[in-house]
Design an enzyme around this catalytic site. Sequence first.
Site, PDB file in Angstrom:
ATOM      1  CD  GLN B 144       1.283  -5.626  27.757  1.00  0.00           C
ATOM      2  OE1 GLN B 144       2.363  -5.487  27.184  1.00  0.00           O
ATOM      3  NE2 GLN B 144       0.146  -5.339  27.184  1.00  0.00           N
ATOM      4  N   GLY B 145       4.714  -6.841  31.678  1.00  0.00           N
ATOM      5  CA  GLY B 145       5.792  -5.974  32.152  1.00  0.00           C
ATOM      6  C   GLY B 145       6.799  -5.822  31.033  1.00  0.00           C
ATOM      7  CB  SER B 147       6.143  -0.368  27.623  1.00  0.00           C
ATOM      8  OG  SER B 147       5.660  -0.846  26.416  1.00  0.00           O
ATOM      9  CB  SER B 179      -3.557  -3.309  30.536  1.00  0.00           C
ATOM     10  OG  SER B 179      -3.067  -4.425  29.850  1.00  0.00           O
ATOM     11  CD  GLU B 262      -3.848  -8.127  13.978  1.00  0.00           C
ATOM     12  OE1 GLU B 262      -3.959  -8.853  12.979  1.00  0.00           O
ATOM     13  OE2 GLU B 262      -4.610  -7.176  14.216  1.00  0.00           O
TER      14      GLU B 262
END
Lengths: 364, 412
Positions: B144-145, B147, B179, B262
């Site tokens: 993921q890019g 934050s 991550s 979620e």
Amino acid sequence: MGRQLRAYLGRHWPMSRVRELVDAAPEKQVALRREGTGDEMGLRGLLVPSSLGGLGAGQVELGLVCEELGYALYPGPAFGTVAMAVNALLVLADGPARDELLRRIVDGATVAVAAFDQADGWVANGAALRAEQGPSGWTLTGTKTLVVDGVSADVVLALAATGDTLRLFSVERGAAGLTATALDVLDPTREIAQVEFRGTPAQPLSGDVGASVDAFLDRARLALAAEQVGVADRCLTMSTEYAKVRTQFNRPIGSFQAVKHMCADMLVAVQTARDAVRYAAWSLDMDRPEAARAVCIAAAHAAETGQRVAADTIQVHGGMGFTWECDAHFYYKRATANAVLFGDADHHYQRLADLLERDLDEER
Amino acid sequence: MARIDWPDTPSLGAELDEFRLRMRTWIAENRPPELDVLRDWNPYMGERPTEVPEVARPAFEEWTRRLRAARLICAEWPSEYGGSDFTPIQAAILAEEMEAARAPVVTRGPGELLVGPAVLAHGTPEQKQRFIPGIISGQDRYCQGLSEPDAGSDLAAVRTRGEVEGDQIFITGQKVWTSEAADATHIIVLCRTDPSAPKHRGLSVVLVEIDPRYVTMRPLRQMPGGAEFCEVFFERAPAPLSSVIGGLNNGWRVVLTALSYERGGAATVHHLRFRQEVAALAELIRWRGRAADRRQLAWAYAQVELMRYQGLRLMNSLHEGLPPDNGSPSVRKLFWSEYHQRFCAEALALLGADAAAAPSEFRERIRGWRELYLWSRAETIYAGTSQIQRNIIGEQILGLPREPIVRGGEQS
């Protein structure tokens, strides 16, 4: 059903009426309490089998009712009769004498259950109450404590030891040697008594209930936990409403994170406690293998979270929260008392640990 | 290893019972017995995926192949693109049966969690065809890019630029907390494509193929000592305009979908990943605890059950076709993360001074608990801090007023 009951209680048992009862002289209080027997709401027969004139409902419905009673801080002796006595009769007793009592309850009798011999450790094995069979029948000698609605009751059901068995007996109000004394309570909205028996004539309702007394106690604990959820829910509602209307520094205090976050924590507590109570009630009704553990979880969680939510409610209300005039303290006192009445959180977690240990030992 | 007895999920009807039996049978027939060596391995340390031990890797790979062949990876996704059209409840049942059989979870990481759902919700049919199969097969591995150093809780404040030139878009800027970047082939990027628009309205989501000529990964050392996260630097990293998901300047809506993971089946069975640890705690108490510490085990068991009840309530809503309760993902995230921190701290406390200074004979064991404890600090921070979650609960569920908004550049 929950919504109807909430509306009914909101109309007929507002906090002003609860306060009236609390402020009344002790002699008058008993009479005022007896006005709130659950009769008018048609609740007395909730768990009673339909063959005996009741609604034949289960622990799930009882939980919903107890939540509403807690939400309204209902001070009448409904809990003793509807949640405890009927459960005791259904779980522990059988025969015509039992059926007769169930019919009397449907017809309006107020019944309390004298389960505990000792507050310390919540002992309920008949250690302090002995039953003896004589030529003219059974008599009971000893003391029981933590008897909810013990003074208001028409009939007291008592767990007494006979030799090395435990049995359920019923005693009529006014029986020889029977003295019910109101204990000095933290929570003025609930009557809790010590009941003394001195050779008091009693009717046996069961054989040895040593093996099933826990099943009865679980239902009582769960009903109390359900009531606690209602208490906490009312606290959440009060706090949220107050946080929306009370302004300081030119804005509602609920817009400040510190206050908002306290309310958020209350919401999480109420939701999780309600989930636990409902699951445990369903487990009991469905006779699930995990029912006993589920009751421990619900009782422990409702006890600790209920008390904290009520404490934080006072905090959200600031100085007002500390006054007699604000309703918060009544809920705080009920929540605190409920958190210790049939076992505190530690006690329930220890019981759960015992149940888990049994598994772990089997694994080995 | 202690084995804790957990209750079964109540039946949701004959059809789903039959489905459960089918899953159970398939798993029993296809789970390689060599994976037994992973009996005490925890696929997650709380929330963090752990590496498969070397000795079990060939069996794990075989297991993955079989799951793929049976289309049981990303099973909730449309069969058109390689999934199995599972309903959320079916996905939940599969997860439960996997857990019961101690069959390791095989997940496609951020690709499965964030990218797939965003593409399925906002992508064109062509984009779904282009991107989804690659995620399922494991060929395309996403990180993921999102934050940035100056845009964490306030994600919409991202400054990484996306400059459109012809049929390409060029990404320049910096991302952080990426991550699983080491192994990744692609990165999902939130960038600003219209700097003149109001904050939330000038953003776009782009799926970028990682080309080391334009994209640099720098590992970021974390508290427990490892460097599972990276900083990522983009210097005019190119991507085709057709890799913008949901249209230019519509990125905020897309990223909200990506981040509301979620959702669906996984949310109803999230508690499963905490069960193994409760058994580990039972072992720890046997080893180091005193009688009073049994209470801790009961408490932990109770909290995991409370999470299961939350999941059951969601499962019931899904089963009855009702929308999930407003704000409930925040309630769940807040609950599990704060539970887990307390769990880890109390478990570590059982080790007494050894937690601080471990004798060599117990070193590995104690390190395990220490690492769990250190990692747990991140759990109330990532995926929305506890403070943000409480804001959401207070505002969206309780209707409490928001704080006054401070406009950019103004003093309060």
